[in-house]
Scaffold this motif. Structure first.
Motif, PDB file in Angstrom:
ATOM      1  N   VAL A  15       1.023  -1.403  -0.008  1.00  0.00           N
ATOM      2  CA  VAL A  15       0.059   0.023  -0.035  1.00  0.00           C
ATOM      3  C   VAL A  15       0.767   1.208  -0.083  1.00  0.00           C
ATOM      4  CG1 VAL A  15      -1.561   1.366   1.368  1.00  0.00           C
ATOM      5  CG2 VAL A  15      -1.981  -1.145   1.026  1.00  0.00           C
ATOM      6  N   ARG A  16       1.882   1.076   0.874  1.00  0.00           N
ATOM      7  CA  ARG A  16       2.901   2.389   0.752  1.00  0.00           C
ATOM      8  C   ARG A  16       3.591   2.661  -0.577  1.00  0.00           C
ATOM      9  NH1 ARG A  16       4.556   0.411   5.718  1.00  0.00           N
ATOM     10  NH2 ARG A  16       6.662  -0.296   5.030  1.00  0.00           N
ATOM     11  N   ILE A  17       3.989   1.387  -1.179  1.00  0.00           N
ATOM     12  CA  ILE A  17       4.734   1.593  -2.693  1.00  0.00           C
ATOM     13  C   ILE A  17       3.415   2.321  -3.505  1.00  0.00           C
ATOM     14  CG2 ILE A  17       5.337   0.180  -4.472  1.00  0.00           C
ATOM     15  CD1 ILE A  17       6.542  -1.619  -2.588  1.00  0.00           C
ATOM     16  N   ALA A  18       2.366   1.826  -3.477  1.00  0.00           N
ATOM     17  CA  ALA A  18       1.147   2.224  -4.278  1.00  0.00           C
ATOM     18  C   ALA A  18       0.922   3.718  -4.053  1.00  0.00           C
ATOM     19  CB  ALA A  18      -0.077   1.492  -4.184  1.00  0.00           C
ATOM     20  N   GLY A  19       1.036   4.186  -2.651  1.00  0.00           N
ATOM     21  CA  GLY A  19       0.963   5.453  -2.461  1.00  0.00           C
ATOM     22  C   GLY A  19       1.927   6.476  -2.763  1.00  0.00           C
ATOM     23  N   VAL A  20       3.217   6.087  -2.854  1.00  0.00           N
ATOM     24  CA  VAL A  20       4.282   7.020  -2.987  1.00  0.00           C
ATOM     25  C   VAL A  20       4.325   7.054  -4.759  1.00  0.00           C
ATOM     26  CG1 VAL A  20       5.638   6.674  -0.884  1.00  0.00           C
ATOM     27  CG2 VAL A  20       6.083   5.084  -2.824  1.00  0.00           C
ATOM     28  N   LEU A  21       4.113   5.842  -5.510  1.00  0.00           N
ATOM     29  CA  LEU A  21       4.272   6.180  -6.859  1.00  0.00           C
ATOM     30  C   LEU A  21       3.091   6.854  -7.600  1.00  0.00           C
ATOM     31  CD1 LEU A  21       5.133   2.354  -7.740  1.00  0.00           C
ATOM     32  CD2 LEU A  21       6.386   4.341  -7.819  1.00  0.00           C
TER      33      LEU A  21
END
Length: 246
Positions: free
Chosen positions: A137-143
């Motif tokens: 979820v954090r990867i999706a958010g920052v991307l």
């Protein structure tokens, strides 16, 4: 009133992406197909770190997948709207042009999140995913947030080029940036000059920001680079709009 108009504009843009075969192929189908191919080839390669190669590729190839949506679609659709005179009509209508352009940017985000989800599922099915749901979820958010400067650059191209030209120009920018930033395959297996060049590219910093969510390094320096890129891209988009032939 503006909220209701924005919802209508965003819904139209969501449908427009599906209706446009070129955008659908390059921004959604191609990244998923390429990821399935590359993760099957490089997914078990040693990386020299604690993160398995296949899991790293969810972050790095995920960067390419998100950019394929957010960098291609806004520019191509705004070029199409310009060609048919739709943006000119918007300028004299009750709907602010800025609202329409914002809807184009926002409409790309659900597709970007969906493509990332498919990549993670593909990595899991091939046994190459070792990340928690929170990390994904954090990867999706920052991307998604970090793709803003690239979406603005896409608009800058779309304001100046015809639709077919915009698609060609944006692909000509995105594909080399993906390779030179190590988004398709690990930098460790590419020629040495690629690894030396990569830190000068904003796409590299977006991928490193995604990797930092898996514990690979600090995020602050990458955020600063992307913030600077966003300022430059916003200036280019504004200048391009001012001189666009609507």
């Amino acid at each position: 009133m503006n909220t209701r108009i924005f919802r209508v504009e965003a819904a139209d843009e969501l449908r427009a992406i599906v209706r446009e075969p070129t955008a659908l192929f390059f921004s959604i189908l191609m990244p998923v197909a390429f990821f399935a191919l590359f993760v099957s080839i490089f997914g078990d390669q040693p990386t020299g770190g604690n993160i398995p190669s296949g899991t790293r590729m969810v972050a790095t190839f995920g960067t390419f997948a998100v950019l394929a949506v957010t960098m291609l679609n806004p520019g191509i659709t705004v070029a199409q709207d310009r060609e048919i005179g739709w943006l000119r009509a918007k300028r004299v209508s009750a709907v602010p042009v800025g609202l329409t352009l914002t809807a184009k940017l926002v409409a790309a985000l659900p597709y970007a999140a969906g493509v990332l989800g498919v990549l993670a599922a593909t990595a899991a099915l091939t046994g190459n995913l070792q990340a928690s749901v929170g990390e994904l979820v954090r990867i999706a958010g920052v991307l998604i947030l970090g793709s803003l400067p690239f979406a603005l650059l896409s608009l800058a191209v779309g304001f100046r080029a015809r639709a077919n030209t915009a698609a060609a120009v944006l692909n000509a920018l995105l594909l080399p940036l993906a390779v030179l930033s190590g988004l398709w395959m690990p930098l460790e297996i590419l020629p040495g000059f690629v690894g030396q060049l990569a830190p000068f590219l904003p796409t590299y910093h977006l991928a490193q920001l995604a990797l930092s969510q898996l514990g690979a390094g600090a995020a602050a320096g990458h955020v600063l680079v992307l913030a600077g890129t966003a300022v430059i891209a916003a200036g280019l988009a504004g200048l391009s709009y001012r001189h666009a032939r609507l």
